[in-house]
Structure formats: C-alpha cells, structure tokens
Design an enzyme around this catalytic site. Sequence first.
Site, PDB file in Angstrom:
ATOM      1  N   GLU A  37      -1.838   2.012  -4.238  1.00 28.04           N
ATOM      2  CA  GLU A  37      -2.004   0.591  -3.925  1.00 28.04           C
ATOM      3  C   GLU A  37      -3.468   0.311  -3.567  1.00 28.04           C
ATOM      4  OE1 GLU A  37      -0.019  -2.483  -0.607  1.00 28.04           O
ATOM      5  OE2 GLU A  37       0.416  -0.342  -0.556  1.00 28.04           O
TER       6      GLU A  37
ATOM      7  N   LYS B 117       2.807  -7.964  -5.617  1.00 26.88           N
ATOM      8  CA  LYS B 117       3.671  -7.485  -4.529  1.00 26.88           C
ATOM      9  C   LYS B 117       4.484  -8.644  -3.957  1.00 26.88           C
ATOM     10  CE  LYS B 117       3.376  -4.583  -0.356  1.00 26.88           C
ATOM     11  NZ  LYS B 117       2.412  -3.823   0.488  1.00 26.88           N
TER      12      LYS B 117
ATOM     13  N   CYS C  78       4.703  -0.467  -2.460  1.00 27.29           N
ATOM     14  CA  CYS C  78       4.865  -0.098  -1.052  1.00 27.29           C
ATOM     15  C   CYS C  78       6.095  -0.749  -0.397  1.00 27.29           C
ATOM     16  CB  CYS C  78       3.570  -0.414  -0.296  1.00 27.29           C
ATOM     17  SG  CYS C  78       3.395   0.493   1.262  1.00 27.29           S
TER      18      CYS C  78
END
Length: 293
Positions: free
Chosen positions: A51, A122, A155
């Site tokens: 990330e 995300k 994540c």
Amino acid sequence: MALSPSTAQQTRVACLQFEPLVGEKQRNLDASVRLIEAAAAEGARLMVLPELCNSGYVFETREEAFSLAEAVPGGPSCATWIAVAQRLGVTLVAGIAERDGNALYNAAVVIGPDGYIGTFRKVHLWNAENLFFEPGNLGFPVFNTPHGRIGVAICYDIWFPETFRIQALKGADIVCVPTNWVPIPGQAPGREAMATILTMAAAHSNSMFIACADRVGTERGQLFEGQSLVVGCTGWPVAGPASRVAEEIVIADVDLGEARRSRNWNAFNQVLRDRRTDVYSEMLGSGQTPGWY
C-alpha cells in the site's frame, strides 16, 4: 472448455515486501523496480506491492499527502511501472496515492504487459487516512487479465467480509492486497498478525486465492507487521507468512482455475451457491452485477 487439472496453467505469484520511506518517492520507486526485476528473474508473472509503496504511509498533513500523490495512470510512478511491466511481460498491482483533481484516494493500480488495466480505490479508510483521502467510489471491480480474473483490496478492506464475497460473486479468481498492516489492540507479543488469520478465513469461505504484500519498518513511530503471504483457495497459506522485519519476496505457484473447481466441497455443498438469497440480497446491496462463479 475448462482445463483439466493435468493441463491447467500455473501462475507464479509474488508478494514484494519492503520498507518504503515517507516522502522519498524516487528511492521507493527504484526499490520497487529492483524487486519486480528480482521476482521476474525467479519466474513470477503476477506481482503485488505494498500500500502507498511509492510515497510512504504516515503523512503529517493533507498538504504533504497531496504533494506526494499522482494522477493515475498519467503520473511518473505509473509510467515507470508500465515500462517495467512491458519490458518484463508481468502484471503488477501496486499501491499509490492517487490525485484526481482536488480529491485524493488511497488507490492501487493494475498494470499488465500491454499497459494500464485499471484502478481500485480503498473503500474502508483506516484511522488518520480519513484526514487525507476520500473513501473509494469505484466499488469492487474485477479485472480480466491473461492470468485470470483479479480483484483488489487494500489493508483495512479485508476486515469486511463483503469485500471478498462481492468479488467472488463477480468471478474473481484471486484478490491482490497491497497493505500496510499494523499491530492490533490485544495482540500478544509474537502472535501472528490478525490480518493473516482474516485472509485465510476469507480465502476459505469464498474459495479464492488471496495475495497480500505488506511493508516492514517503523515510520514516524508507526510499526508495521510484515508477514506478507499468498493463501490458497482452501484457506491455507501456500507461501509465507514472510518475516516481520525484513525485505522479502514471497512466491507461490498457483492454478487460479482451482478456485472455481474446488468450490464444490462435497456432493451437497458449494460455498457460493449455498447462499440464502431469499434471506439477504445476492450482491449484498452493492448494486454491482454478479459474474460467473
């Protein structure tokens, strides 16, 4: 016609774990290319990077985040990754801070031998990310590639079962996860990262492969967990977890078609077909369209 197990094509997947340094974009980009080249030399053809791997993660201000963000795919980092993917004939999934006008997104780009394929933003923002980024607005796209159908998560997205279920229902064979895992409250010293357990559970309950590339090191006081891994469609790791502290390339040979073949667990049960869509909506209210599974 479906391939038989004896003729199925193996894909060598690599998770590239390293330590980006916040603000040192050229150094981080050079490190990513070095690892891509090393993994390609070992035969890897699908690679996942961490990330925000070109910018670093722990921003102090939105202005700092904005200064390190780039247009996608028109920025210099994407240009570098596109060039190396074309030169080596590989497919990359890499985390990047994306600038879209005045909006910022914690994003991941999917790049193949023929260039830019697509972007994931995300969906679930973690902690101070909420100060810098907009929540992702592209849903959970699944990208068709020569290796198979690739989904992406970043994540904190993996803490939400919907992330994987929607992508499984859209036909993803593998979900690639650029990530920056941190220790979770209540985690005993020396215990594996909670994220590795969540990844194994998601792979098993959706019969899909998941490849997670984490970073290592401590950035502005924040410790990161490492432990990158590739999990098979039965839920067990097929490579990794990697070290908590060291740069490492985690490699696995996988038959992505097995994700679909192994969904029939026995004479009665298939994990996606057994869903009670009379009790809950087929696509969990996402508004997205189911694919072939």
